[in-house]
Write an enzyme that holds these catalytic residues in place. Structure first.
Site, mmCIF file in Angstrom:
data_model
loop_
_atom_site.group_PDB
_atom_site.id
_atom_site.type_symbol
_atom_site.label_atom_id
_atom_site.label_comp_id
_atom_site.label_asym_id
_atom_site.label_seq_id
_atom_site.Cartn_x
_atom_site.Cartn_y
_atom_site.Cartn_z
ATOM 1 N N ARG A 64 0.826 -1.219 0.000
ATOM 2 C CA ARG A 64 0.000 0.000 0.000
ATOM 3 C C ARG A 64 0.856 1.262 0.000
ATOM 4 N NH1 ARG A 64 -3.284 -2.110 4.824
ATOM 5 N NH2 ARG A 64 -1.950 -3.918 4.516
ATOM 6 N N GLU A 101 5.000 -10.792 14.991
ATOM 7 C CA GLU A 101 4.457 -11.368 16.225
ATOM 8 C C GLU A 101 4.996 -12.794 16.410
ATOM 9 O OE1 GLU A 101 0.282 -10.853 16.323
ATOM 10 O OE2 GLU A 101 0.081 -11.746 18.317
#
Ligand code: AMP
Length: 181
Positions: A64, A101
């Protein structure tokens, strides 16, 4: 936040709960990009602090950051440098690992994309923990570039990413904030 011209881009950002996994509020900018006024307002507002110069290149983070960064580069009359996921760039690259994560990921830049002392504006759609943008800053610095600022449409301030980038000595420019994550 209302922008200077009174156009509120926040209402063009769609929130998708539980994507890509339960508990995440995904801030979807496709609805902003699709709106003729929204897209222009977002690009103009990302670019305006840099209109007077001081930037040699705009770098955008896949994917993006390419849409927004390409438009900001065009608006500023500067070239665009893609920072891509591992294995996508065809020539010689410099890479930077960063923690996810679970596990690690790698971003890459062409080794000859940046010359010593080039002044870079970094663009992505959103800053959360700052892991991705922090790695992009490290990569630009390893390439010899100076990160003048990092600009994002969306800040998730509770996740501390903007604070982390400022601690690395980078100015941070964001357009709208969302509480929580
Ligand atoms: P971070 O590295 O934690 O700052 O995450 C930033 C990157 O992950 C950006 O490229 C974002 O596009 C994406 N991202 C993280 N959290 C969200 C979210 N809640 N909604 C949309 N995109 C997100």
């Amino acid at each position: 936040m209302d922008l200077r011209n009174g156009f509120d881009i926040k209402r063009y950002i769609r929130t998708i709960p539980d994507y890509p996994k339960p508990g995440i509020l995904f801030r979807d900018i496709t609805t902003l990009l699709a709106d003729l006024h929204g897209f222009r307002a977002a690009v103009d507002e990302l670019a305006w602090p840099f209109l007077r110069g001081g930037i040699d290149f705009v770098a955008g983070i896949e994917a993006r950051g390419f849409i927004l960064g390409g438009a900001v580069a065009h608006s500023l009359g500067r070239g665009f440098i893609p920072i891509r996921k591992k294995g996508k760039l065809p020539s010689r690259v410099i890479g930077q690992d960063y923690a996810l994560e679970y596990g690690v990921d790698t971003i890459e830049i062409h080794a000859d994309a940046i010359k010593q002392g080039d002044r870079i504006l970094l663009i992505d759609d959103l800053i959360a923990t700052g892991g991705t943008a922090g790695a992009a800053i490290d990569l630009i610095r390893k390439s010899g570039g100076e990160v003048v600022a990092a600009a994002f449409v969306i800040d998730l301030p509770d996740l501390g990413g903007a604070t982390k980038l400022k601690a690395k000595g980078v100015k941070v420019h964001t357009l709208v904030g969302f509480e929580g994550h």
